[in-house]
Scaffold this motif. Structure first.
Motif, PDB file in Angstrom:
ATOM      1  N   LEU A 137     -26.574  37.493  69.442  1.00  0.00           N
ATOM      2  CA  LEU A 137     -26.039  35.945  69.361  1.00  0.00           C
ATOM      3  C   LEU A 137     -27.126  35.104  69.921  1.00  0.00           C
ATOM      4  O   LEU A 137     -27.456  33.928  69.303  1.00  0.00           O
ATOM      5  CB  LEU A 137     -24.641  35.598  69.840  1.00  0.00           C
ATOM      6  CG  LEU A 137     -23.441  36.179  69.136  1.00  0.00           C
ATOM      7  CD1 LEU A 137     -22.213  36.135  69.930  1.00  0.00           C
ATOM      8  CD2 LEU A 137     -23.278  35.608  67.791  1.00  0.00           C
ATOM      9  N   LEU A 138     -27.766  35.580  71.036  1.00  0.00           N
ATOM     10  CA  LEU A 138     -28.867  34.968  71.319  1.00  0.00           C
ATOM     11  C   LEU A 138     -30.153  34.945  70.624  1.00  0.00           C
ATOM     12  O   LEU A 138     -30.835  33.714  70.846  1.00  0.00           O
ATOM     13  CB  LEU A 138     -29.372  35.455  72.863  1.00  0.00           C
ATOM     14  CG  LEU A 138     -28.182  35.110  74.057  1.00  0.00           C
ATOM     15  CD1 LEU A 138     -28.612  35.900  75.220  1.00  0.00           C
ATOM     16  CD2 LEU A 138     -28.050  33.738  74.458  1.00  0.00           C
ATOM     17  N   ARG A 139     -30.274  35.879  69.885  1.00  0.00           N
ATOM     18  CA  ARG A 139     -31.549  35.871  69.163  1.00  0.00           C
ATOM     19  C   ARG A 139     -31.529  34.849  67.881  1.00  0.00           C
ATOM     20  O   ARG A 139     -32.389  34.562  67.279  1.00  0.00           O
ATOM     21  CB  ARG A 139     -31.823  37.266  68.630  1.00  0.00           C
ATOM     22  CG  ARG A 139     -32.555  38.126  69.676  1.00  0.00           C
ATOM     23  CD  ARG A 139     -32.931  39.554  69.231  1.00  0.00           C
ATOM     24  NE  ARG A 139     -31.758  40.153  68.987  1.00  0.00           N
ATOM     25  CZ  ARG A 139     -31.718  41.589  68.395  1.00  0.00           C
ATOM     26  NH1 ARG A 139     -32.892  42.260  68.286  1.00  0.00           N
ATOM     27  NH2 ARG A 139     -30.628  42.474  68.230  1.00  0.00           N
ATOM     28  N   GLU A 140     -30.114  34.600  67.327  1.00  0.00           N
ATOM     29  CA  GLU A 140     -29.998  33.863  66.287  1.00  0.00           C
ATOM     30  C   GLU A 140     -30.578  32.340  66.555  1.00  0.00           C
ATOM     31  O   GLU A 140     -30.105  31.744  67.546  1.00  0.00           O
ATOM     32  CB  GLU A 140     -28.636  33.642  65.859  1.00  0.00           C
ATOM     33  CG  GLU A 140     -27.883  35.072  65.268  1.00  0.00           C
ATOM     34  CD  GLU A 140     -26.561  34.761  65.098  1.00  0.00           C
ATOM     35  OE1 GLU A 140     -26.039  33.716  65.035  1.00  0.00           O
ATOM     36  OE2 GLU A 140     -25.918  35.829  64.881  1.00  0.00           O
ATOM     37  N   CYS A 148     -36.117  36.559  72.767  1.00  0.00           N
ATOM     38  CA  CYS A 148     -35.123  36.814  73.950  1.00  0.00           C
ATOM     39  C   CYS A 148     -35.549  38.130  74.462  1.00  0.00           C
ATOM     40  O   CYS A 148     -35.774  39.199  74.053  1.00  0.00           O
ATOM     41  CB  CYS A 148     -33.625  37.002  73.217  1.00  0.00           C
ATOM     42  SG  CYS A 148     -32.358  37.508  74.384  1.00  0.00           S
ATOM     43  N   LEU A 158     -34.402  33.523  77.334  1.00  0.00           N
ATOM     44  CA  LEU A 158     -34.873  32.844  76.380  1.00  0.00           C
ATOM     45  C   LEU A 158     -36.373  32.304  76.626  1.00  0.00           C
ATOM     46  O   LEU A 158     -36.288  31.489  77.452  1.00  0.00           O
ATOM     47  CB  LEU A 158     -33.929  31.981  75.626  1.00  0.00           C
ATOM     48  CG  LEU A 158     -32.726  32.379  75.311  1.00  0.00           C
ATOM     49  CD1 LEU A 158     -31.783  31.370  74.537  1.00  0.00           C
ATOM     50  CD2 LEU A 158     -32.835  33.712  74.300  1.00  0.00           C
ATOM     51  N   ALA A 175     -26.709  28.285  71.309  1.00  0.00           N
ATOM     52  CA  ALA A 175     -26.554  29.698  71.967  1.00  0.00           C
ATOM     53  C   ALA A 175     -25.236  29.843  72.559  1.00  0.00           C
ATOM     54  O   ALA A 175     -24.422  30.714  72.173  1.00  0.00           O
ATOM     55  CB  ALA A 175     -27.653  30.417  72.468  1.00  0.00           C
ATOM     56  N   ARG A 178     -22.279  29.593  70.159  1.00  0.00           N
ATOM     57  CA  ARG A 178     -22.105  30.469  69.247  1.00  0.00           C
ATOM     58  C   ARG A 178     -21.479  31.728  70.063  1.00  0.00           C
ATOM     59  O   ARG A 178     -20.321  32.342  69.608  1.00  0.00           O
ATOM     60  CB  ARG A 178     -23.347  31.154  68.780  1.00  0.00           C
ATOM     61  CG  ARG A 178     -23.830  30.499  67.532  1.00  0.00           C
ATOM     62  CD  ARG A 178     -24.954  31.416  66.945  1.00  0.00           C
ATOM     63  NE  ARG A 178     -26.078  31.600  67.777  1.00  0.00           N
ATOM     64  CZ  ARG A 178     -27.006  30.915  68.147  1.00  0.00           C
ATOM     65  NH1 ARG A 178     -27.241  29.714  67.408  1.00  0.00           N
ATOM     66  NH2 ARG A 178     -28.009  31.229  68.809  1.00  0.00           N
TER      67      ARG A 178
END
Length: 246
Positions: A137-140, A148, A158, A175, A178
């Motif tokens: 989810l952090l990479r989105e 990330c 990040l 983020a 999400r």
């Protein structure tokens, strides 16, 4: 004699040995043994000068070793659990980004709130699943140059080069949202997960001493003190953050 018969290997020097061999055959068929000999000798010299052909099996083995080396290098820079970049890659990239003036840079230190409770309540298998899902989810929605990395334990970072502060805050806040809104109960009934983040921004990043990472760490703890599930940054409406000056 014809024109072909009078041409010697010294007058015409083709790069391909096969051409010399063809000319030798033509001259020999016409009785020009001397000219045929010269072209045949030139063909032999060219063949000797060329490297021997690489066997297909050897070529395939070299290709396999190259692929394995590339894969091993990639795996050495990835975290084994989450498959995002590991601390080794993070430190290397931060050295590159902070070692010289390269424009703006934002770093957000992210921590999973109360992660110990996840392990204690649902087990370490669930904890690993949470780490992987949070990393995903952090990479989105990261900008093109952003990435990330797992900082350690339940902490991620990040790294957002060449962005404006408002854009960096927006990336971190989205983020956070999400992750807070993710249907965690589909993994384990009763599970909920949130993150806190501290975001440090500089318009001109030239900090070999990693001052930005230290600031992000202080801001992360400010977000924790304010109740978790927050993104803290310079100018954030909290007195402890506003007064913080690295």
């Amino acid at each position: 004699m014809t024109e072909v018969e009078t041409v010697s290997a010294k007058q015409v020097v083709p790069e391909d040995a096969a051409v010399h061999e063809s000319m030798a055959d033509v001259l020999a068929s016409r009785g020009d043994w001397r000219g045929a000999y010269e072209h045949l000798r030139a063909a032999i010299e060219l063949q000797r000068a060329q490297p021997p052909p690489v066997p297909d099996q050897f070529r395939r083995e070299v290709d396999r070793l190259r692929r394995e080396r590339a894969k091993a290098l990639e795996e050495s820079l990835l975290d084994a659990v989450t498959t995002v970049y590991n601390r080794r890659y993070l430190d290397r990239r931060l050295d590159d980004l902070c070692g010289a003036e390269r424009g703006s840079l934002a770093v957000a230190l992210v921590d999973i709130d109360l992660f110990k409770n996840v392990n204690d309540t649902f087990g370490h298998l669930a904890g690993d699943q949470v780490l992987r899902r949070v990393a995903m989810l952090l990479r989105e929605g990261l900008p093109q140059l952003g990435f990330c990395a797992r900082y350690g334990g339940e902490e991620f970072m990040l790294v957002l080069p060449a962005v404006q502060q408002a854009d960096a805050v927006r990336v971190a806040e989205r983020a956070r949202a999400r992750i807070a809104e993710h249907p965690w109960s589909t993994l384990w009934p009763g599970l909920s997960v949130t993150i806190s983040a501290g975001l440090a921004y500089e318009a001109e990043s030239a900090f070999g001493d990693r001052r930005q990472v230290l600031e992000a760490d202080h801001l992360l703890y400010a977000a924790k003190r304010a109740g978790r599930n927050r993104v803290a940054y310079r100018g954030w409406p909290d007195s402890s953050v506003i007064e913080y000056c690295p």
